[in-house]
Design an enzyme around this catalytic site. Structure first.
Site: not given
Length: 189
Positions: A5-10, A86
């Site tokens: 899983v890619f996280g780019y915010g919180s 999400e």
């Protein structure tokens, strides 16, 4: 089968699920923008906050973190959790994730990423572009069950700097929020 899983915010600073490995890196062809309305975490239906989504941008990269989830049970729990967290993001993409700026081969292929599309029929919370000042003012005044919208912005700025990423959009927006707050303080005193 392993799930990434890619996280780019919180998700950068608060995964909220069990994972086996966390890698710092980026995806290509996208940029992070504060165009998604948040009526469930950082704002309300009456006054939505703004959170980040991804916008296609040729030649750009978006830094963040990749989470590896190996165990089947952990994957099921993570997916269930992410689908709720999400839920205002209407698209899931599977992209290539890189850890080295000069790499031509991805470190991870098929990493899952949640994206809020600009299609208002599918994503009623999409706010889209606005001036830096207007976005900053909205962030200053928005607050939801997860707290003030400005905290989200400042935490994202800090988390990105901690992983070595200087995201101009995030930094410019954080500085504009600080400028307006400072101006409001001076006017109030």
């Amino acid at each position: 089968m392993v799930m990434w899983v890619f996280g780019y915010g919180s998700l950068i600073w608060k995964a909220g699920f069990n994972f086996d490995e966390r890698l710092v890196g980026f995806i290509k062809g996208y940029r992070r923008v504060f165009y998604q309305g948040s009526t469930d975490h950082r704002g309300t239906l009456e006054y939505p906050g703004r959170t980040v989504t991804l916008e296609p941008a040729e030649g750009e990269v978006c830094w963040g973190v990749a989470y590896k989830v190996s165990e089947k049970e952990d994957q099921e729990v993570a997916l269930t959790y992410l689908e709720v967290r999400e839920k205002q993001y209407d698209k899931k993409a599977h992209l290539d994730f890189f850890t080295e700026p000069t790499a031509t081969t991805p470190a991870v292929s098929g990493i899952m990423v949640y994206i809020a599309s600009p299609d208002k029929k599918l994503n009623m919370n999409y706010l889209g572009p606005a001036s830096l000042e207007d976005i900053a003012k909205q962030i200053i005044h928005a607050e939801g069950p997860s707290g003030p919208n400005r905290d989200y912005l400042f935490q994202l700025e800090k988390a990105l700097l901690q992983i070595g990423s200087k995201d101009k959009h995030v930094i410019d927006l954080a500085n504009e929020v600080r400028r307006i707050l400072s101006q409001e303080e001076m006017t109030a005193s």
